[in-house]
Write a protein that holds these residues in place. Structure first.
Motif, PDB file in Angstrom:
ATOM      1  N   ILE A  25       8.498 -48.791 -34.495  1.00  0.00           N
ATOM      2  CA  ILE A  25       7.376 -49.555 -35.035  1.00  0.00           C
ATOM      3  C   ILE A  25       6.357 -48.568 -35.591  1.00  0.00           C
ATOM      4  N   GLU A  26       6.129 -48.626 -36.900  1.00  0.00           N
ATOM      5  CA  GLU A  26       5.237 -47.671 -37.565  1.00  0.00           C
ATOM      6  C   GLU A  26       3.908 -48.350 -37.904  1.00  0.00           C
ATOM      7  N   LEU A  27       2.969 -48.282 -36.958  1.00  0.00           N
ATOM      8  CA  LEU A  27       1.644 -48.842 -37.176  1.00  0.00           C
ATOM      9  C   LEU A  27       0.758 -47.814 -37.872  1.00  0.00           C
ATOM     10  N   PRO A  28      -0.360 -48.245 -38.466  1.00  0.00           N
ATOM     11  CA  PRO A  28      -1.241 -47.279 -39.145  1.00  0.00           C
ATOM     12  C   PRO A  28      -1.768 -46.192 -38.220  1.00  0.00           C
ATOM     13  N   THR A  29      -1.933 -46.493 -36.913  1.00  0.00           N
ATOM     14  CA  THR A  29      -2.545 -45.533 -35.991  1.00  0.00           C
ATOM     15  C   THR A  29      -1.564 -44.896 -35.020  1.00  0.00           C
ATOM     16  N   ALA A  86      -3.833 -51.368 -25.401  1.00  0.00           N
ATOM     17  CA  ALA A  86      -2.585 -51.411 -26.162  1.00  0.00           C
ATOM     18  C   ALA A  86      -2.371 -52.785 -26.773  1.00  0.00           C
ATOM     19  N   THR A  87      -2.770 -53.833 -26.054  1.00  0.00           N
ATOM     20  CA  THR A  87      -2.655 -55.192 -26.583  1.00  0.00           C
ATOM     21  C   THR A  87      -3.486 -55.348 -27.850  1.00  0.00           C
ATOM     22  N   ALA A  88      -4.719 -54.826 -27.808  1.00  0.00           N
ATOM     23  CA  ALA A  88      -5.588 -54.904 -28.986  1.00  0.00           C
ATOM     24  C   ALA A  88      -5.025 -54.071 -30.133  1.00  0.00           C
ATOM     25  N   LEU A  89      -4.448 -52.924 -29.814  1.00  0.00           N
ATOM     26  CA  LEU A  89      -3.887 -52.050 -30.851  1.00  0.00           C
ATOM     27  C   LEU A  89      -2.713 -52.729 -31.549  1.00  0.00           C
ATOM     28  N   ILE A  90      -1.820 -53.349 -30.767  1.00  0.00           N
ATOM     29  CA  ILE A  90      -0.640 -53.984 -31.349  1.00  0.00           C
ATOM     30  C   ILE A  90      -1.027 -55.212 -32.166  1.00  0.00           C
ATOM     31  N   PRO A  93      -5.170 -56.740 -37.032  1.00  0.00           N
ATOM     32  CA  PRO A  93      -4.765 -57.348 -38.313  1.00  0.00           C
ATOM     33  C   PRO A  93      -4.262 -56.337 -39.343  1.00  0.00           C
ATOM     34  N   ASP A  94      -4.730 -55.092 -39.252  1.00  0.00           N
ATOM     35  CA  ASP A  94      -4.277 -54.075 -40.203  1.00  0.00           C
ATOM     36  C   ASP A  94      -2.801 -53.738 -40.033  1.00  0.00           C
ATOM     37  N   ILE A 126       6.035 -56.366 -40.028  1.00  0.00           N
ATOM     38  CA  ILE A 126       5.330 -57.285 -39.139  1.00  0.00           C
ATOM     39  C   ILE A 126       4.652 -58.364 -39.968  1.00  0.00           C
ATOM     40  N   ASP A 127       4.835 -59.602 -39.556  1.00  0.00           N
ATOM     41  CA  ASP A 127       4.129 -60.708 -40.190  1.00  0.00           C
ATOM     42  C   ASP A 127       2.886 -61.051 -39.374  1.00  0.00           C
TER      43      ASP A 127
END
Length: 217
Positions: A25-29, A86-90, A93-94, A126-127
């Motif tokens: 999973i490649e998130l912005p952060t 971690a919940t907030a990070l996942i 909206p970004d 991710i949708d």
């Protein structure tokens, strides 16, 4: 003919095989690389483990649904966040349209290495995230759609108008005082009804005769 690598195909045809699922999973952060168990393995020079610090663990994945018509393939991945942060990070909206890759492979029990290249079950984005609350646990379900979903947007907001022109090219006034246009092009909307009507060809001649009965041709 198979879509699997030759080594993986041969391993899966054997009498005994140790399979694994890998999730990237490649998130912005942060980029989380998870396995569906507590083991560790290296894939493509990247380390995958059962949990990722500051992120959590991979609980489950639903059956990957094939798309048809104007729908793209998709699935739902459930994550057990490490904590509230971690919940907030996942759920940020970004994170929408962040890449997700799900792979399935086989491990050599003697060396601990992957046998051949793992099979990519789905490469999507991710949708939306969905929170779930259970007994002493919180989950985040990630609704995942194939990258092909991005090719199906209608772009109906793109119209031939000064407002849209300014949005794309701020300060460019080329459409504000446009003259000499004989045909209106309506993009993404129905043409307006009423107002001034323009007649051409034989219709224009007939209208001129009706408006001027004494006119000679």
């Amino acid at each position: 003919m198979t879509v699997l690598s030759p080594a993986l195909d041969a391993a899966l045809a054997g009498a005994r095989v140790t399979m694994f699922g890998a999730l990237k999973i490649e998130l912005p952060t942060i980029t989380a690389r998870l396995l569906d168990g507590s083991a560790e393995i290296t894939l493509g020079g990247e380390d995958y483990a059962g949990s990722a610090d500051g992120f959590g663990t991979w609980e489950s994945i639903e059956e990957i649904e094939d798309g048809f018509g104007d729908e793209a393939p998709g699935t739902t991945i459930t994550i057990l966040p490490q904590d509230d942060a971690a919940t907030a990070l996942i759920s940020d909206p970004d994170n929408q349209y962040s890449p997700i890759t799900v792979m399935v492979g086989a491990r050599d029990d003697e060396t601990g290495l992957s046998i051949g290249d793992p099979y990519v079950a789905i490469r999507g984005v991710i949708d939306v995230p969905i929170h779930g609350f259970g007994l002493r646990e919180t989950t985040v379900e990630l609704d995942v759609v194939s990258e092909m979903e991005l090719l199906m947007f209608n772009d109906e907001d793109r119209v031939m108008s000064p407002a849209f022109h300014h949005r794309v090219w701020p300060g460019e006034l080329g459409m504000d005082h446009c003259t000499g246009v004989t045909d209106n092009g309506y993009w993404g909307q129905n043409p307006p009804s009423g107002g001034i009507q323009t007649s051409r060809g034989f219709s224009a001649i007939r209208q001129a005769i009706e408006n001027r009965p004494n006119m000679r041709l």
